[in-house]
Enzyme design. Sequence first.
Site, PDB file in Angstrom:
ATOM      1  N   ASP A 115     -11.784  -6.287  -2.569  1.00  0.00           N
ATOM      2  CA  ASP A 115     -12.639  -7.479  -2.415  1.00  0.00           C
ATOM      3  C   ASP A 115     -14.011  -7.020  -1.938  1.00  0.00           C
ATOM      4  OD1 ASP A 115     -10.797  -7.154   0.162  1.00  0.00           O
ATOM      5  OD2 ASP A 115     -12.730  -7.951   0.805  1.00  0.00           O
ATOM      6  N   GLU A 162       0.816  -1.224   0.000  1.00  0.00           N
ATOM      7  CA  GLU A 162       0.000   0.000   0.000  1.00  0.00           C
ATOM      8  C   GLU A 162       0.849   1.273   0.000  1.00  0.00           C
ATOM      9  OE1 GLU A 162      -4.057  -1.388   2.261  1.00  0.00           O
ATOM     10  OE2 GLU A 162      -2.264  -1.261   3.481  1.00  0.00           O
TER      11      GLU A 162
HETATM   12  N1  ADE Z   1      -9.058  -4.689   3.793  1.00  0.00           N
HETATM   13  C1  ADE Z   1      -9.271  -5.134   2.540  1.00  0.00           C
HETATM   14  N2  ADE Z   1     -10.323  -5.968   2.500  1.00  0.00           N
HETATM   15  C2  ADE Z   1     -10.791  -6.056   3.764  1.00  0.00           C
HETATM   16  C3  ADE Z   1     -11.846  -6.773   4.360  1.00  0.00           C
HETATM   17  N3  ADE Z   1     -12.624  -7.569   3.643  1.00  0.00           N
HETATM   18  N4  ADE Z   1     -12.031  -6.630   5.702  1.00  0.00           N
HETATM   19  C4  ADE Z   1     -11.230  -5.822   6.424  1.00  0.00           C
HETATM   20  N5  ADE Z   1     -10.204  -5.140   5.904  1.00  0.00           N
HETATM   21  C5  ADE Z   1      -9.992  -5.250   4.582  1.00  0.00           C
END
Ligand code: ADE
Length: 238
Positions: A206, A16
């Site tokens: 996601d 990141e």
């Molecule tokens: N960072 C990226 N995806 C995430 C998720 N599903 N839950 C918590 N932090 C995240």
Amino acid sequence: MEEKQPIAIIGAMEVEVQALIAGLEETERTEVAGLVFHAGRLSGRECVIAQCGPGKVNAAVCTQIMIQAYRPSLVINVGVAGGVGVEIGDLVVASACVQHDFDTTAMGDPLGTLFIRRGEKESRGLLELPSDEKASAVLLEAAKSIYGHAHSGVVATGDAFIADREKNRWLSEKFGAKAVEMEGGSIAQVCYMNEVPCAVLRAISDNANDDSPQDFPAFTRECSEKTSRLLKRAIGRL
Ligand code: ADE
């Protein structure tokens, strides 16, 4: 000529922040509490960048050190997040942050209410941690102009990786969240306590559902490249 106060940039994972650190004309590197602070110029603007590690405590420690050591005019949290009603690859700029896992509901408080000290005065109960309006508007506008569209919305933070459809729906219903991650609300709380402006910029890696264990590693690099590119372009206007 007097130097401007720097902009502090914090990301949890190496991916990141690595493109930002690589683009920094670094003048100083300092280690405190095992965290490495890279100071220098990014796109001509004074900055300090650090990788804090995942979760609220890591993020809080990093933010407090940055504020005390560098006196930044703005703290920006960048990285990826799970999407809540938005698509993988989308960008979300926080309108505010909440801590979805802070729970004193048994004592009658609304979920997520934080209690923030104000010297000798009563602690203040606060649900939504504010984002700096001007910085958030600049980031949103830059995101739209580079990538076509972007979202402004609540970023929900907690010490859990969310990979559950029901929990995702709950985050939307309970907090009106658009993204879920593990640091933004903690960084925003430390900024609020120190009266330092804060902004949170996240790219959706996601959908915070059953596919997240596969999607997160597959999309994190591409998403981090998006936020890094945007920040390099927009930083001169912040
Ligand atoms: N960072 C990226 N995806 C995430 C998720 N599903 N839950 C918590 N932090 C995240």
